[in-house]
Design a protein around this motif. Structure first.
Motif, PDB file in Angstrom:
ATOM      1  N   MET A   1       0.902  -1.153   0.021  1.00  0.00           N
ATOM      2  CA  MET A   1       0.039   0.081   0.056  1.00  0.00           C
ATOM      3  C   MET A   1       0.961   1.444  -0.124  1.00  0.00           C
ATOM      4  O   MET A   1       1.974   1.223   0.609  1.00  0.00           O
ATOM      5  N   THR A   2       0.732   2.045  -0.881  1.00  0.00           N
ATOM      6  CA  THR A   2       1.472   3.201  -1.010  1.00  0.00           C
ATOM      7  C   THR A   2       0.342   4.423  -0.389  1.00  0.00           C
ATOM      8  O   THR A   2      -0.696   4.612  -0.849  1.00  0.00           O
ATOM      9  N   VAL A  28      -2.780  10.797   7.758  1.00  0.00           N
ATOM     10  CA  VAL A  28      -1.357  10.551   7.710  1.00  0.00           C
ATOM     11  C   VAL A  28      -0.905  12.018   7.601  1.00  0.00           C
ATOM     12  O   VAL A  28      -1.210  12.753   7.084  1.00  0.00           O
ATOM     13  N   VAL A  29      -0.065  12.105   8.722  1.00  0.00           N
ATOM     14  CA  VAL A  29       0.798  13.471   9.196  1.00  0.00           C
ATOM     15  C   VAL A  29       2.270  13.360   8.887  1.00  0.00           C
ATOM     16  O   VAL A  29       2.943  14.331   8.686  1.00  0.00           O
ATOM     17  N   ALA A  30       2.730  12.277   8.703  1.00  0.00           N
ATOM     18  CA  ALA A  30       4.268  11.844   8.419  1.00  0.00           C
ATOM     19  C   ALA A  30       4.296  10.532   7.967  1.00  0.00           C
ATOM     20  O   ALA A  30       3.619   9.692   8.350  1.00  0.00           O
ATOM     21  N   LEU A  31       5.330  10.432   7.129  1.00  0.00           N
ATOM     22  CA  LEU A  31       5.972   9.078   6.489  1.00  0.00           C
ATOM     23  C   LEU A  31       7.177   8.840   6.801  1.00  0.00           C
ATOM     24  O   LEU A  31       8.027   9.687   6.778  1.00  0.00           O
ATOM     25  N   LEU A  54       2.552   4.291  13.491  1.00  0.00           N
ATOM     26  CA  LEU A  54       2.474   3.013  13.402  1.00  0.00           C
ATOM     27  C   LEU A  54       3.073   2.288  12.185  1.00  0.00           C
ATOM     28  O   LEU A  54       3.906   3.185  11.614  1.00  0.00           O
ATOM     29  N   LYS A  55       2.943   1.084  12.085  1.00  0.00           N
ATOM     30  CA  LYS A  55       3.377   0.474  10.717  1.00  0.00           C
ATOM     31  C   LYS A  55       2.382   0.340   9.781  1.00  0.00           C
ATOM     32  O   LYS A  55       1.269   0.806  10.107  1.00  0.00           O
ATOM     33  N   ILE A  56       2.708   0.708   8.618  1.00  0.00           N
ATOM     34  CA  ILE A  56       1.719   0.841   7.601  1.00  0.00           C
ATOM     35  C   ILE A  56       0.955  -0.292   7.473  1.00  0.00           C
ATOM     36  O   ILE A  56      -0.490  -0.126   7.391  1.00  0.00           O
TER      37      ILE A  56
END
Length: 76
Positions: A1-2, A28-31, A54-56
């Motif tokens: 998943m991207t 989502v606020v950061a990757l 979290l983890k994706i």
């Protein structure tokens, strides 16, 4: 998943210390490489309930078959 910044995601596991349950919706606020994601979960009035890393695999994309619902917040 991207995932991209500001994507809407659905939590797939319980996070009792944060007061979160599977099905809660966040943004989502950061990757983080290689598989981390920071997600903000807010109440219906817009107050931040939790900001968690979290983890994706702990979230999924929202899809057309999802129904939004409201539940009372439990104190974390």
């Amino acid at each position: 998943m991207t995932l991209k910044l500001l994507d809407t995601v659905v939590l797939v596991k319980e996070l009792p210390n944060s007061g979160l349950q599977p099905g809660d919706i966040g943004a989502v606020v950061a990757l983080y490489e290689p598989d981390g994601v920071e997600v903000e979960f807010v109440s219906a009035t817009g107050k931040t309930q939790a900001l968690v890393t979290l983890k994706i695999a702990d979230v999924r994309s929202i899809n057309y078959h999802d129904m939004l619902a409201v539940r009372p917040l439990n104190a974390a």
